[in-house]
Design a protein around this motif. Structure first.
Motif, short mmCIF file in Angstrom:
data_model
loop_
_atom_site.label_atom_id
_atom_site.label_comp_id
_atom_site.label_asym_id
_atom_site.label_seq_id
_atom_site.Cartn_x
_atom_site.Cartn_y
_atom_site.Cartn_z
N PHE A 55 0.79 -1.22 0.00
CA PHE A 55 0.00 0.00 0.00
C PHE A 55 0.83 1.28 0.00
O PHE A 55 0.46 2.25 -0.67
N PRO A 56 1.97 1.36 0.74
CA PRO A 56 2.77 2.59 0.62
C PRO A 56 3.25 2.86 -0.80
O PRO A 56 3.25 4.02 -1.24
N ALA A 98 -11.14 -0.85 -16.30
CA ALA A 98 -10.16 -1.94 -16.27
C ALA A 98 -10.50 -2.97 -15.19
O ALA A 98 -10.30 -4.18 -15.39
N LEU A 99 -11.00 -2.52 -14.04
CA LEU A 99 -11.40 -3.46 -12.99
C LEU A 99 -12.48 -4.41 -13.49
O LEU A 99 -12.44 -5.62 -13.22
N VAL A 100 -13.46 -3.88 -14.20
CA VAL A 100 -14.54 -4.71 -14.72
C VAL A 100 -14.02 -5.70 -15.75
O VAL A 100 -14.31 -6.91 -15.70
N LEU A 101 -13.21 -5.21 -16.68
CA LEU A 101 -12.72 -6.09 -17.75
C LEU A 101 -11.84 -7.20 -17.21
O LEU A 101 -12.05 -8.38 -17.52
N HIS A 118 -4.14 -5.98 -5.28
CA HIS A 118 -3.35 -6.26 -6.48
C HIS A 118 -4.16 -6.03 -7.75
O HIS A 118 -3.65 -5.50 -8.74
N SER A 119 -5.44 -6.42 -7.74
CA SER A 119 -6.28 -6.19 -8.92
C SER A 119 -6.50 -4.70 -9.16
O SER A 119 -6.53 -4.25 -10.31
#
Length: 464
Positions: A55-56, A98-101, A118-119
């Motif tokens: 996360f950083p 992009a998340l959906v695809l 990561h996604s």
């Protein structure tokens, strides 16, 4: 500019964005969820350690894209507000898309898609390609056209990444080929198809001023500081990530110093050009990505940073005007100099590094991003010997060819779509002007706005 025919939507941008957000909301409600909380204490500790280690770096990338890149694009004195806002809008639009695809294509199991950090990170990498590509047409394209670029480029990027990384198995932890080269030539293809019919003279509003150059240079400094996080975030924590950070810092330090040298030598009076500093200082970060996690000597990172800076500065001085004159190729932000030329250098460097690497270098600090890349490393440095290294070097070259050729073709097709009248491309006199898209308080109080620009702006606003 003519008014749109009756019945055509008068406010295309909010309609398009509203429908998009509504469709994504429905899609997320039906298919997307988070992973279930870990029941075992060991699993909880493992998940927490992954979050705290990633996360950083993810936050650094957020600062790069939202603040650094936005300010870098603010070199146009009358278009800074639009550049910052459109950059921010495209980042969010492209990330959600992009998340959906990628979720439906790669992570759809038992009727659901499980989201994790990561996604989200890989989705933002897809969004980066859009932010780079639109730099070629910045200021001359409407928001609707930019959103169409994003809608088209994200799925093409995923297809290109699948072909290059999964099928060919290239090594490119920092996205030199998969992100920078791909997005550069996609953007140039869009620009050629959209504007390549005629050579366009310099617009009176596109010349930078002292204050706009200063703002853009601040964006360069922010990008420079956080760039190692972008390169190292997908490396395996430990030696590989440590190596990537060191190599990136060395390459970017060398590119910053070399940029000053090259810019000064190119001017008769020895003065520096702000555009050289704004771009050349970052060129090392682009070039080093393909070899950042490899066990290359420190001198290699320094040399690659210097060479990429020289290529970027020379490209800004000579190549961009040549391409505009001979090929009628518009490259508003010089993405070919910052992303294309250093990306090509980085790809060549990866071929040389693989061929020159000792056989046991697979144990000396290489990241492990995916099974495909693990298989590639085994072929290059495992029992395959020199033959394996040769095959991997050939795959690197083939991946570069696929990235350049595929992105150019896709960009040309996307640029042809952008010529549709309904997408409200601004007329030449109204380009590079914030007042076309924003309600400016100073203009609301001033009665001296030119009638011609005002009439043209009103006609265009009816469409956007």
């Amino acid at each position: 500019m003519a008014m749109p025919p009756p019945g055509r939507p008068r406010r295309l941008l909010p309609l398009f964005l509203g429908l998009f957000q509504g469709a994504l909301l429905l899609c997320f409600a039906l298919f997307f969820t988070y992973d279930k909380p870990s029941a075992q204490a060991e699993d909880t500790i493992l998940v927490a350690s992954k979050i705290y280690s990633t996360f950083p770096l993810f936050q650094d990338i957020q600062v790069m894209l939202v603040v650094g890149l936005g300010l870098l694009l603010a070199f146009l004195p009358h278009y800074g507000l639009s550049a910052l806002t459109h950059n921010f809008l495209l980042l969010n639009f492209s990330t959600q898309w992009a998340l959906v695809l990628q979720g439906l294509l790669h992570h759809f199991h038992h009727g659901q898609v499980h989201l994790d950090l990561h996604s989200l990170l890989t989705a933002e990498f897809a969004a980066v390609t859009v932010l780079i590509s639109v730099g070629a047409i910045l200021g001359r394209a409407s928001p609707c056209q930019l959103l169409v670029v994003a809608a088209c480029e994200v799925p093409i990027y995923f297809a290109s990444e699948w072909a290059i990384v999964t099928r060919l198995g290239i090594l490119d932890v920092g996205g030199t080929i998969t992100i920078h080269v791909f997005s550069c030539y996609f953007g140039l293809g869009v620009s050629k198809a959209l504007f390549g019919a005629v050579q366009r003279p310099v617009h009176p509003k596109e010349s930078p001023t002292h204050s706009s150059d200063l703002l853009s240079l601040v964006g360069t400094l922010i990008l420079w500081v956080f760039w190692p996080s972008f390169v190292a975030v997908l490396c395996q924590p430990g030696d590989a990530q440590h190596c990537a950070i060191l190599n990136t810092l060395l390459a970017m330090s060398a590119s910053a110093v070399t940029t000053v040298v090259a810019s000064s030598l190119l001017e008769k009076d020895g003065k520096l050009r702000p555009s050289h500093l704004q771009n050349g200082s970052l060129a090392g970060g682009v070039a080093i990505g393909a070899v950042a996690d490899m066990a290359v000597p420190p001198a290699t990172a320094l040399a690659l940073g210097s060479l990429s800076a020289v290529a970027c500065v020379l490209g800004l001085r000579f190549l961009t005007p040549l391409l505009a004159r001979k090929l009628r190729l518009l490259d508003q932000c010089g993405i070919h100099n910052l992303h294309g030329l250093p990306g090509l250098l980085g790809a060549v460097a990866s071929v040389v590094a693989i061929l020159a690497a000792p056989k046991d270098s697979s144990e000396s600090g290489l990241s492990q991003m995916s099974p495909a890349e693990d298989n590639a490393r085994e072929a290059a440095w495992g029992q395959g010997g020199d033959g394996g290294a040769g095959r991997q070097a050939l795959c690197q070259a083939a991946g570069l060819a696929v990235a350049v050729g595929g992105s150019l073709l896709a960009g040309l097709l996307t640029g042809a779509v952008l010529r549709l009248r309904c997408l409200a491309q601004p007329p030449e006199p109204l380009c590079f002007d914030d007042s076309l898209y924003f309600k400016m308080e100073d203009q609301a109080e001033s009665p001296v706005l030119g009638e011609r620009d005002e009439e043209g702006g009103l006609a265009l606003r009816e469409k956007v």
